[in-house]
Scaffold this active site. Sequence first.
Site, PDB file in Angstrom:
ATOM      1  N   MET A  70       4.449  -3.110 -14.563  1.00 41.26           N
ATOM      2  CA  MET A  70       5.794  -3.631 -14.659  1.00 41.26           C
ATOM      3  C   MET A  70       6.020  -4.136 -16.081  1.00 41.26           C
ATOM      4  O   MET A  70       5.808  -5.304 -16.376  1.00 41.26           O
ATOM      5  CB  MET A  70       5.994  -4.742 -13.628  1.00 41.26           C
ATOM      6  CG  MET A  70       7.281  -5.459 -13.791  1.00 41.26           C
ATOM      7  SD  MET A  70       7.754  -6.540 -12.441  1.00 41.26           S
ATOM      8  CE  MET A  70       6.378  -7.618 -12.261  1.00 41.26           C
ATOM      9  N   PRO A  71       6.445  -3.255 -16.999  1.00 37.93           N
ATOM     10  CA  PRO A  71       6.680  -3.676 -18.371  1.00 37.93           C
ATOM     11  C   PRO A  71       7.898  -4.596 -18.486  1.00 37.93           C
ATOM     12  O   PRO A  71       8.883  -4.443 -17.759  1.00 37.93           O
ATOM     13  CB  PRO A  71       6.939  -2.385 -19.123  1.00 37.93           C
ATOM     14  CG  PRO A  71       6.591  -1.283 -18.211  1.00 37.93           C
ATOM     15  CD  PRO A  71       6.593  -1.826 -16.831  1.00 37.93           C
ATOM     16  N   TYR A  72       7.775  -5.516 -19.417  1.00 32.94           N
ATOM     17  CA  TYR A  72       8.869  -6.427 -19.764  1.00 32.94           C
ATOM     18  C   TYR A  72       9.007  -6.378 -21.272  1.00 32.94           C
ATOM     19  O   TYR A  72       8.045  -6.641 -22.000  1.00 32.94           O
ATOM     20  CB  TYR A  72       8.545  -7.847 -19.297  1.00 32.94           C
ATOM     21  CG  TYR A  72       9.448  -8.904 -19.889  1.00 32.94           C
ATOM     22  CD1 TYR A  72      10.685  -9.171 -19.321  1.00 32.94           C
ATOM     23  CD2 TYR A  72       9.072  -9.622 -21.018  1.00 32.94           C
ATOM     24  CE1 TYR A  72      11.519 -10.140 -19.858  1.00 32.94           C
ATOM     25  CE2 TYR A  72       9.892 -10.588 -21.560  1.00 32.94           C
ATOM     26  CZ  TYR A  72      11.119 -10.842 -20.975  1.00 32.94           C
ATOM     27  OH  TYR A  72      11.947 -11.795 -21.525  1.00 32.94           O
TER      28      TYR A  72
ATOM     29  N   LYS B  57       5.497   4.821 -17.549  1.00 38.59           N
ATOM     30  CA  LYS B  57       5.910   3.696 -16.701  1.00 38.59           C
ATOM     31  C   LYS B  57       7.062   4.098 -15.794  1.00 38.59           C
ATOM     32  O   LYS B  57       7.859   4.982 -16.122  1.00 38.59           O
ATOM     33  CB  LYS B  57       6.306   2.494 -17.560  1.00 38.59           C
ATOM     34  CG  LYS B  57       5.157   1.922 -18.355  1.00 38.59           C
ATOM     35  CD  LYS B  57       4.066   1.423 -17.443  1.00 38.59           C
ATOM     36  CE  LYS B  57       2.904   0.845 -18.203  1.00 38.59           C
ATOM     37  NZ  LYS B  57       1.861   0.314 -17.340  1.00 38.59           N
TER      38      LYS B  57
ATOM     39  N   PHE C 255      11.630  -3.693 -17.242  1.00 40.92           N
ATOM     40  CA  PHE C 255      12.651  -4.697 -17.513  1.00 40.92           C
ATOM     41  C   PHE C 255      12.863  -4.845 -19.012  1.00 40.92           C
ATOM     42  O   PHE C 255      11.908  -4.990 -19.771  1.00 40.92           O
ATOM     43  CB  PHE C 255      12.251  -6.046 -16.913  1.00 40.92           C
ATOM     44  CG  PHE C 255      12.107  -5.979 -15.417  1.00 40.92           C
ATOM     45  CD1 PHE C 255      13.206  -6.216 -14.604  1.00 40.92           C
ATOM     46  CD2 PHE C 255      10.902  -5.642 -14.835  1.00 40.92           C
ATOM     47  CE1 PHE C 255      13.088  -6.123 -13.225  1.00 40.92           C
ATOM     48  CE2 PHE C 255      10.772  -5.552 -13.459  1.00 40.92           C
ATOM     49  CZ  PHE C 255      11.870  -5.792 -12.649  1.00 40.92           C
TER      50      PHE C 255
END
Length: 69
Positions: free
Chosen positions: A1-3, A34, A40
């Site tokens: 879950m990249p931010y 991803k 996000f």
Amino acid sequence: MPYVNIRITAGATPEQKAELIAGTTDLLVKVLNKNPASTFVVIDEIEPENWGAGGISVAERTRRAAAGS
């Protein structure tokens, strides 16, 4: 879950922000494989008076550039 947090000086249009979000998401999908649904991207806009470089604010740099034109 990249931010990903993007910080820019205030003034980008909604269209420019949408392009930043889409482009950043696409890059993470392409390079890191991803899932875009769990990627996000947050854009923080900073007033030019609150962003400095080279010892002066961006607002002052803009004023000086305008005065020199």
